[in-house]
Write an enzyme that holds these catalytic residues in place. Structure first.
Site, PDB file in Angstrom:
ATOM      1  N   TYR A 163      -7.511  14.813  -9.922  1.00  0.00           N
ATOM      2  CA  TYR A 163      -6.495  14.129 -10.525  1.00  0.00           C
ATOM      3  C   TYR A 163      -5.566  14.835 -11.231  1.00  0.00           C
ATOM      4  CZ  TYR A 163      -4.487  10.676 -13.914  1.00  0.00           C
ATOM      5  OH  TYR A 163      -3.585   9.803 -14.824  1.00  0.00           O
ATOM      6  N   ASP A 212       0.740  -1.223  -0.035  1.00  0.00           N
ATOM      7  CA  ASP A 212       0.013  -0.097   0.102  1.00  0.00           C
ATOM      8  C   ASP A 212       0.988   1.075  -0.240  1.00  0.00           C
ATOM      9  OD1 ASP A 212      -1.517   2.236   0.590  1.00  0.00           O
ATOM     10  OD2 ASP A 212      -2.618   1.075   2.174  1.00  0.00           O
ATOM     11  N   ILE A 214      -5.044   5.479 -22.721  1.00  0.00           N
ATOM     12  CA  ILE A 214      -3.955   4.451 -23.174  1.00  0.00           C
ATOM     13  C   ILE A 214      -5.204   3.322 -23.368  1.00  0.00           C
ATOM     14  CG2 ILE A 214      -2.588   2.725 -22.314  1.00  0.00           C
ATOM     15  CD1 ILE A 214      -1.457   4.718 -20.476  1.00  0.00           C
TER      16      ILE A 214
HETATM   17  N1  SER Z   1      -6.696   8.148 -18.771  1.00  0.00           N
HETATM   18  C1  SER Z   1      -6.622   9.077 -17.739  1.00  0.00           C
HETATM   19  C2  SER Z   1      -7.866   9.257 -17.328  1.00  0.00           C
HETATM   20  O1  SER Z   1      -8.827   9.402 -18.131  1.00  0.00           O
HETATM   21  C3  SER Z   1      -6.094  10.368 -18.226  1.00  0.00           C
HETATM   22  O2  SER Z   1      -4.672  10.406 -18.013  1.00  0.00           O
HETATM   23  O3  SER Z   1      -8.377   9.596 -16.058  1.00  0.00           O
END
Ligand code: SER
Length: 320
Positions: free
Chosen positions: A148, A58, A178
């Site tokens: 994020y 973790d 990705i």
């Molecule tokens: N793939 C990520 C997301 O959609 C972006 O870096 O949160």
């Protein structure tokens, strides 16, 4: 640092979308026993567990990282454990804890135990509505509107700080969305571009959570892995940046992706029901300029939309 036979690599987040494939490629390159996969779950894929060492970590608990670094004499870390954009908006405190405190734990433990090199992915989520949307430059305004993105900007700065202040060689790429066929992505805005393939094959239909004209930067997993390893193997003297390289593979709209799939599955139908994730997608650029990566460590992507689509369908139809 000398490469190959002296490497002892730790991959955090090894059970995740990137980690699961990157770990296997690193094991092929550097030897199975030299690549320690770590996840916080107790149910790693069989291949990941049986092909080399596996540890539970973790990353928010520094002692757990320290124990593994000491036990395996780790000198290189790929730190992939992170909370992505959608889960981040649902659980902002968790995103901060994993993405910031987890990263700080990794960097601090690396520094104290003489780890030579650390890879930390950043993201297109560092950009925000004030960034040019059509060819987001390497150096530009970073004012993200998601937690994020906030953690990824802070992570880039923290990595750069550890390079300068402590001489720890931290490197990172701004990953686009990705696309991959082995492990599903977990909780991102770009996940639609993976789910659409699974649904097209299974159900011949897909309901997409962003509008058809939503264009985002994407990359196919083999290119993502190639870029990550190439950056980590690059000569330090050739790098002018450290933790924030723009990385581009391809850019397409949701509709262009659906049309490409339809070429191979003619009865595939896609409809569009945008939800809260649309606003996240709209805050990110459509295309990014990766000329610094091309110039400094020789980045070229291999896959475009048509070749990625053919390969994805082939792999999902006949998994090995
Ligand atoms: N793939 C990520 C997301 O959609 C972006 O870096 O949160």
């Amino acid at each position: 640092m000398t490469q190959n036979n002296t490497l002892k690599v730790l991959v955090t987040g090894a059970v995740g979308q990137v980690g699961s494939e990157l770990t296997m490629e690193l094991r092929r390159r550097y030897g199975d026993d030299n690549v320690i996969a770590a996840g916080h779950r107790t149910n790693p894929d069989d291949v990941l567990r049986t092909s080399g060492p596996f540890e539970i970590i973790d990353v928010t608990i520094r002692d757990e990282i320290e124990r593994v670094i000491k036990r395996h004499k780790i000198n290189t870390i790929y730190h992939l454990a992170a909370i992505l954009s959608v889960v981040g908006e649902e659980k902002p405190q968790l995103a901060w804890n994993v993405n910031i405190n987890g990263l700080h734990n990794i960097l601090e433990t690396a520094r104290q135990h003489d780890v030579k090199r650390v890879f930390v992915p950043s993201s297109i989520a560092v950009f925000g509505p004030e960034t040019p949307r059509n060819n987001a430059p390497q150096e530009t305004t970073l004012r993200p509107t998601t937690i994020y993105g906030v953690t990824k900007v802070a992570g880039e700065l923290l990595g750069n700080y550890y390079c300068k202040r402590f001489g720890l060689d931290v490197r990172g790429l701004r990953y686009p969305g990705i696309i991959s066929s082995e492990t599903l992505p977990g909780g991102g805005t770009t996940d639609y571009a993976v789910h659409i393939f699974y649904s097209a094959i299974k159900d011949r239909r897909y309901t997409c959570f962003v509008r058809e004209d939503t264009v985002l930067p994407m990359i196919y997993m083999p290119d993502c892995i190639k870029a990550s390893i190439r950056l980590m193997e690059a000569d330090l003297s050739s790098l002018k940046h450290h933790c924030d390289y723009n990385l581009a593979g391809m850019s397409f709209s949701a509709k262009q992706l659906a049309s490409e799939i339809k070429k191979w599955i003619p009865d595939f139908a896609c409809n569009y029901e945008p939800d809260f994730r649309q606003a996240i997608a709209d805050s990110w650029p459509k295309r990014i300029d990766d000329s610094a990566a091309r110039k400094e460590w020789g980045w070229p992507p291999t896959f475009d939309l048509p070749s990625m689509t053919i390969d994805m369908l082939k792999r999902l139809r006949s998994p090995n």
